[in-house]
Structures are given as C-alpha cells and as structure tokens.
Write an enzyme that holds these catalytic residues in place. Structure first.
Site, PDB file in Angstrom:
ATOM      1  N   GLU A  84       0.812  -1.221   0.000  1.00 49.89           N
ATOM      2  CA  GLU A  84       0.000   0.000   0.000  1.00 49.89           C
ATOM      3  C   GLU A  84       0.846   1.271   0.000  1.00 49.89           C
ATOM      4  O   GLU A  84       0.556   2.201  -0.729  1.00 49.89           O
ATOM      5  CB  GLU A  84      -0.956   0.016   1.204  1.00 49.89           C
ATOM      6  CG  GLU A  84      -2.089  -0.976   1.113  1.00 49.89           C
ATOM      7  CD  GLU A  84      -3.146  -0.605   0.087  1.00 49.89           C
ATOM      8  OE1 GLU A  84      -3.115   0.488  -0.495  1.00 49.89           O
ATOM      9  OE2 GLU A  84      -4.034  -1.452  -0.135  1.00 49.89           O
ATOM     10  N   ASP A 102      -6.745   8.083  -0.559  1.00 49.37           N
ATOM     11  CA  ASP A 102      -6.278   7.184   0.493  1.00 49.37           C
ATOM     12  C   ASP A 102      -5.087   7.821   1.194  1.00 49.37           C
ATOM     13  O   ASP A 102      -4.218   8.382   0.536  1.00 49.37           O
ATOM     14  CB  ASP A 102      -5.877   5.831  -0.103  1.00 49.37           C
ATOM     15  CG  ASP A 102      -7.045   5.146  -0.792  1.00 49.37           C
ATOM     16  OD1 ASP A 102      -8.186   5.341  -0.357  1.00 49.37           O
ATOM     17  OD2 ASP A 102      -6.802   4.408  -1.759  1.00 49.37           O
TER      18      ASP A 102
END
Length: 183
Positions: A84, A102
């Site tokens: 990520e 995000d």
C-alpha cells in the site's frame, strides 16, 4: 537658431537623465517579492522532505506489537503496508475512481473512514472519527487504531492488495522473518 545659455540649462533640467525613481522602486519591490517566493518554495520543499518517514519492517512490526496487534497477524499487516505505502507514513494515494483519496501508511480511504482536509464533516462518514491528516503522522497510533477498526468490520479484503499479494498462502513476510524482529 541660437539658444541662450539659460534656455539650454532649462532644457537639460526637463530632460530625464536617469530612470524615474518610481520605476526603480517598483523593480526593487518586484525583485524582493521574487526572492521571498523562491525562499518560501525552498523551505516548503525541504520541510516536506524532512517530514517524510519510511519505517523499516521490523520497526513497524515492533510498533504494531506495542499497539496490541497479535504477533501471528504481523506478517499480514507488514505485507499490506509493503504494497500500500512501501512503509511511508506521509503518502496520499492518487485519486480513486469514486473521487476519494487514500491516506497514510495503510492508505485509508477518506470516503468512509476519515475526514479529508478542508471538507465539512457532514459530507463524509468518518467511521474512525479522525482527520485524514492524522493518519499521516510518524506516530502511527491513529492509523493503527483505524486500520484495526477497518479490519474488524471488513476483514483483510478491505485492502485491495490482500487478495493478490497478502493472502495466507502468498505473504512476503513469513513468521521466521517476524521472529527475527523480536530476537
């Protein structure tokens, strides 16, 4: 045509011999403004570089463990963070297809889980009850708390990287590596 000496002196006084004072002052102000802008840009660039932090896998595992993440879950948490954010605390992902962003080391979405900067609270769910910018701190406590809540509600598949990279049969961090962090 003869011009008297006094006429010549008067003509010389009227004719500008140098730049007008106003133009010189304006040029100095402009130069000062440019200098200030360049200095501010340099400071901003340097401060962002100084703020960015990339954790080492064992350092991250240790912090997770201190924040009550069970040792047996650490390989999955490390795998998710590897894919990520590459263990970077100050990452904001590119805009998602739904317009959300995000944030932080776990890449937590502002659509459901945190309040994005400069947006009114009522436009977002903010399930973690946290500002998105708080998820980007070097102190990962708020990010871990929110990630644990997400996992509890949605499971590991809340992170898109789980299925392809981090499911239980395909984890880059094995228990042996994790034990080395605590040995």
């Amino acid at each position: 045509m003869n011009i008297s000496r006094s006429q010549q002196i008067n003509y010389a006084k009227q004719r500008p011999t140098s730049k007008p004072k106003v133009a010189v002052a304006a040029a100095r102000v402009f130069t000062l403004q440019i200098s200030i802008i360049v200095t501010l840009l340099l400071l901003i660039t340097q401060s962002k570089e100084a703020q960015t932090r990339r954790l080492q896998p064992c350092e991250f595992a240790g912090q997770l463990y201190i924040l009550d993440v069970p040792k047996e879950e650490l390989p999955l948490w490390l795998c998710i963070v590897q894919y990520e954010s590459r263990f970077n605390t100050h990452v904001i992902g590119s805009r998602n297809t739904d317009g959300s962003l995000d944030y932080g080391i776990f890449q937590i979405s502002d659509k459901y889980w945190c309040k994005p900067p400069k947006e009114p609270q009522f436009h977002y769910h903010n399930e973690c009850n946290v500002d998105c910018m708080d998820l980007m701190q070097d102190d990962i406590t708020a990010a871990v708390k929110c990630a644990k809540m997400i996992r509890k509600q949605q499971g590991w598949s809340a992170w898109s990287v789980y299925g392809e990279f981090c499911n239980s049969t395909n984890t880059v961090y094995q228990d042996i590596e994790i034990e080395e962090c605590f040995g």
